[in-house]
Design an enzyme around this catalytic site. Structure first.
Site, mmCIF file in Angstrom:
data_model
loop_
_atom_site.group_PDB
_atom_site.id
_atom_site.type_symbol
_atom_site.label_atom_id
_atom_site.label_comp_id
_atom_site.label_asym_id
_atom_site.label_seq_id
_atom_site.Cartn_x
_atom_site.Cartn_y
_atom_site.Cartn_z
ATOM 1 N N ASP A 1 -11.870 94.763 -85.174
ATOM 2 C CA ASP A 1 -11.871 93.386 -84.678
ATOM 3 C C ASP A 1 -13.293 92.848 -84.710
ATOM 4 O OD1 ASP A 1 -11.042 90.953 -83.551
ATOM 5 O OD2 ASP A 1 -9.646 91.947 -82.194
ATOM 6 N N HIS B 1 0.639 85.301 -85.234
ATOM 7 C CA HIS B 1 1.032 83.970 -84.748
ATOM 8 C C HIS B 1 -0.162 83.023 -84.587
ATOM 9 C CE1 HIS B 1 0.824 85.888 -80.477
ATOM 10 N NE2 HIS B 1 -0.338 85.330 -80.755
#
Length: 377
Positions: A236, A284
């Site tokens: 990340d 999403h």
């Protein structure tokens, strides 16, 4: 390990338009306030519950801000006057708050003494391993103000919490305090969701797993707890490295979870050497084209026989529900450039990327309702 309640623990109450579907969808009907009057005529009671839904959310948020449930846990319960002293509130305000929390199922009452319910004792007492209050706090201070501009987001088709024309992502230029609140809130949501995922998704054949966009480490922590031979890494942005490793260290898993700073858009390829890649509540946030780019990079990073696991709040293929997924899509409109997608959409993208077999697993968790496992030949 005891199972989390498999019913939805979403903050958003499940609602339905038809009276006969209300109980099925999770909307609590009260005999004193039915949808129809004694003559059988439809009333606006359902609309009343819809429009006043934020009353419940803000009551919960205020109780969490006051740390009511932690106070009650330490004290073993409290009368109204005792609670007023603990919370430093006037008697009237205390009476109203305790009654509302009891009505919401967050407190019970035995004579004159209020106690935490099992739900609040387990998830709203600070320091509990599955404390949910961080997410409640994040929704209240960061998300709720943005929802006051939801009509603006609809008209502009753009998020209102950041400017995509001037910022490369939601995190660039974010207020540091709000950013900390965001990541702590997401961890509180993810750790309870990850526990259900780990119980329901069979990954016993995995030995090395890469959590792509897994800042905070909640999924890797729960998966390592369940599978003692599993070694993992969180891939990340660098800005979440410290936050992630603090959680990993607290869990005592620094020997099995490492942090790999990176950016799945700007990096030419994802790290390799992993038999399983995980996308947990990530896609999403992004547009259809960006989702396909991420999935394509995952396919390229996996060896033959490898698996990509995607877990999301999937919208039904006919886009008529479920409610928590469709309303999460509204939240994505306010916060991101993405939306909640259907399983059919993911299947198309996985097929296009070259995955050979896709298996669907359904379950109920606070932030996801299932997973897709895609295998590489």
């Amino acid at each position: 390990m005891d199972r989390l309640d498999q019913t939805s623990t979403s903050l958003i109450p499940a609602l339905a338009v038809r009276e006969e579907s209300l109980t099925e969808k999770g909307f609590i009907m009260h005999a004193s306030n039915p949808l129809v009057n004694p003559s059988g005529e439809l009333t606006p009671a359902h609309l009343m519950r819809l429009v006043s839904g934020f009353w419940a959310a803000k009551t919960l948020a205020a109780a969490v801000e006051l740390d009511l449930f932690s106070h009650f846990a330490r004290a073993g319960g409290a009368t109204q006057s005792q609670a007023a002293r603990l919370l430093r509130l006037e008697p009237r305000a205390t009476d109203i708050l305790l009654s509302a929390c009891a009505g919401l199922g967050l407190l019970s009452k035995d004579g004159e003494v209020y106690h935490n319910t099992e739900l609040s004792d387990r998830f709203l007492v600070r320091g509990h391993p599955y404390y949910f209050g961080g997410f409640v706090r994040m929704i209240d201070v960061r998300n709720y103000p943005a929802w006051l501009r939801v009509a603006e987001a609809l008209r502009s088709n753009r998020p209102v919490t950041w400017d995509p024309s001037e910022q490369s992502s939601i995190f660039v230029g974010e207020d540091p305090v709000l950013l900390d609140t965001f990541w702590e809130g997401m961890y509180c949501l993810s750790i309870t969701t990850a526990r259900v995922f780990a119980e329901c998704v069979p990954l016993e054949q995995s030995r090395r797993l890469l959590d792509v966009g897994g800042g905070g480490g909640a999924y890797t922590i729960e998966l390592c707890r369940r599978y003692p031979d599993l070694h993992t890494a969180v891939y990340d942005l660098p800005l979440v490295s410290d936050i992630t490793m603090k959680k990993v260290k607290k869990a005592g898993l620094t020997d099995r979870i490492k942090m790999i700073p990176g950016d799945f858009f700007s990096d030419p390829a994802l790290p390799t050497g992993y038999d399983t890649l995980l996308l947990s509540m990530v896609l999403h946030d992004w547009s259809e084209a960006e989702c396909q780019t991420i999935i394509g990079k995952c396919r390229a990073a996996l060896p033959p026989g490898g698996t990509l696991a995607i877990t999301e709040l999937f919208v039904d293929d006919d886009k008529s529900g479920p409610l928590d997924a469709t309303l999460m899509g509204m939240n994505m409109l306010v916060e991101t450039i993405g939306r909640n997608y259907t399983r059919a959409e993911y299947r198309r993208w996985l097929d296009k990327a070259g995955f050979a077999e896709v298996t669907a697993i359904d379950f109920n968790a606070p932030a996801t309702n299932g997973a897709l496992l895609a295998r590489v030949d």
